[in-house]
Design a protein around this motif. Structure first.
Motif, PDB file in Angstrom:
ATOM      1  N   ARG A 105       1.206  -1.144  -0.102  1.00 58.63           N
ATOM      2  CA  ARG A 105       0.065   0.106   0.259  1.00 58.63           C
ATOM      3  C   ARG A 105       0.818   1.376  -0.001  1.00 58.63           C
ATOM      4  NH1 ARG A 105      -3.807  -0.546   5.186  1.00 58.63           N
ATOM      5  NH2 ARG A 105      -4.736   1.495   4.373  1.00 58.63           N
ATOM      6  N   GLU A 106       1.891   1.536   0.630  1.00 61.72           N
ATOM      7  CA  GLU A 106       2.939   2.031   0.749  1.00 61.72           C
ATOM      8  C   GLU A 106       3.543   2.904  -0.681  1.00 61.72           C
ATOM      9  OE1 GLU A 106       5.154   1.722   4.034  1.00 61.72           O
ATOM     10  OE2 GLU A 106       4.391   1.975   5.826  1.00 61.72           O
ATOM     11  N   ARG A 107       4.011   1.846  -1.198  1.00 59.03           N
ATOM     12  CA  ARG A 107       4.634   1.844  -2.441  1.00 59.03           C
ATOM     13  C   ARG A 107       3.467   2.231  -3.982  1.00 59.03           C
ATOM     14  NH1 ARG A 107      10.555   0.160  -2.881  1.00 59.03           N
ATOM     15  NH2 ARG A 107       9.726   0.041  -4.907  1.00 59.03           N
ATOM     16  N   GLN A 108       2.152   2.130  -3.015  1.00 56.34           N
ATOM     17  CA  GLN A 108       1.304   2.121  -3.498  1.00 56.34           C
ATOM     18  C   GLN A 108       0.955   1.491  -5.207  1.00 56.34           C
ATOM     19  OE1 GLN A 108       0.988   7.120  -4.980  1.00 56.34           O
ATOM     20  NE2 GLN A 108      -0.358   6.322  -2.815  1.00 56.34           N
ATOM     21  N   ILE A 109       1.824  -0.335  -5.062  1.00 50.48           N
ATOM     22  CA  ILE A 109       1.549  -1.071  -6.323  1.00 50.48           C
ATOM     23  C   ILE A 109       0.210  -1.467  -6.918  1.00 50.48           C
ATOM     24  CG2 ILE A 109       2.744  -3.026  -6.808  1.00 50.48           C
ATOM     25  CD1 ILE A 109       4.746  -2.588  -4.577  1.00 50.48           C
ATOM     26  N   PRO A 110      -0.230  -1.444  -8.074  1.00 49.48           N
ATOM     27  CA  PRO A 110      -1.617  -2.122  -8.609  1.00 49.48           C
ATOM     28  C   PRO A 110      -1.559  -3.012  -8.126  1.00 49.48           C
ATOM     29  CG  PRO A 110       0.034   0.094 -10.403  1.00 49.48           C
ATOM     30  CD  PRO A 110       1.058  -0.791  -8.899  1.00 49.48           C
ATOM     31  N   THR A 111      -2.541  -4.119  -7.918  1.00 47.46           N
ATOM     32  CA  THR A 111      -1.787  -5.239  -7.330  1.00 47.46           C
ATOM     33  C   THR A 111      -3.521  -5.748  -7.873  1.00 47.46           C
ATOM     34  OG1 THR A 111      -0.862  -5.038  -5.674  1.00 47.46           O
ATOM     35  CG2 THR A 111      -2.026  -6.737  -5.570  1.00 47.46           C
TER      36      THR A 111
END
Length: 276
Positions: free
Chosen positions: A52-58
């Motif tokens: 979430r902190e890295r805002q990685i699309p998942t």
């Protein structure tokens, strides 16, 4: 431009930190995650927080789905009743540990992501629980990619990285004459559809490698050349193993991480998808 794809983090913080550090060292800014943030491993909240902190699309993995929906999906691919009981124990432990914020995050994840002619899924476009194995029938593999409307299908779930190119694909159809058609029409006609190159790219596993050694794996897609690189990243395996034991999870989870895939149990029919 290079694009990194990661999958199957399985609550293994040490492995995820090592992979993200390797991605950063490569100078890659674009990362996509194929799900299974939790399950088996000892740090579910820490791993979800970092994604979430890295805002990685998942996209949502099978473990992410099961934590939200309960164990209503396939249990048929467990190789033994003992393995199934261990899986249920890990599911309950993970569900008890997750914060409400992180549970809501897992619930919000889409089943798939799309980027131009690339499709990103956890298991397959049909289900988070379906395994696209490297030796599956070529026609079935081609159908998964073509049915997804993609040129390249990125997946995980098997914990074994691979790149499969489906070249010179074709579909042959025999068309029979229908009653009432004009005279002179052939009774049957063979028609062949030629398909361009399609690829399935499996990112392997960050948090629970099963490809023969303990290194975390991920893939880099070089979009300018269309080349794919499978990367293996060493990490502090013992750190995660100690955390598994300290958390009260089954010690065999730590044993599997120390030894890799050749010592892990395998399902008799890993391609099976439960329909219940």
């Amino acid at each position: 431009m290079a694009h990194a794809v990661i999958s199957c983090l399985h609550a293994n913080l040490a492995a995820l930190e090592a992979v993200l550090a390797d991605i950063d060292q490569q100078g890659i800014d674009t990362v996509t995650c194929l799900g299974d943030l939790v399950g088996y491993g000892p740090q579910p909240n820490e791993v979800v927080n970092l994604v979430r902190e890295r805002q990685i699309p998942t996209c949502q993995g099978c473990w992410d789905e099961d934590i939200i929906e309960g164990l209503n999906a396939c249990d048929c691919s467990y190789p033994s009743q003992l393995a199934e009981r261990r899986g249920q124990l890990a599911h309950q432990w993970t569900a008890d540990q997750l914060s409400e914020e992180n549970r809501a995050f897992l619930a919000s994840l889409p089943m798939s992501l799309r980027r131009d002619r690339q499709r990103f899924v956890h298991g397959s476009p049909n289900s988070q629980h379906e395994y696209l194995l490297p030796d599956m029938d070529a026609f079935a593999a081609l159908e998964r990619v073509e049915g997804a409307g993609a040129e390249t299908l990125f997946c995980g779930h098997t914990h074994r990285p691979y790149v499969r190119e489906l070249r010179d694909g074709s579909i042959r159809v025999r068309v029979r004459q229908m009653p009432g058609e004009p005279a002179g029409v052939a009774e049957a006609e063979d028609r062949e559809l030629r398909l361009p190159l399609r690829r399935i790219i499996n990112a392997g596993s960050v948090g629970e490698p099963r490809h023969g050694n303990t290194h975390a794996t991920y893939v880099i897609h070089h979009e300018d050349t269309n080349a794919v690189e499978i990367r293996e990243v060493p990490y502090d395996v013992e750190r995660t193993c100690r955390a598994i034991v300290d958390a009260g999870l089954p010690p065999i989870f730590a044993w599997r991480l120390r030894h890799g895939f050749e010592y892990a149990e395998r399902a008799d029919d890993a391609s099976h998808v439960c329909e219940r």
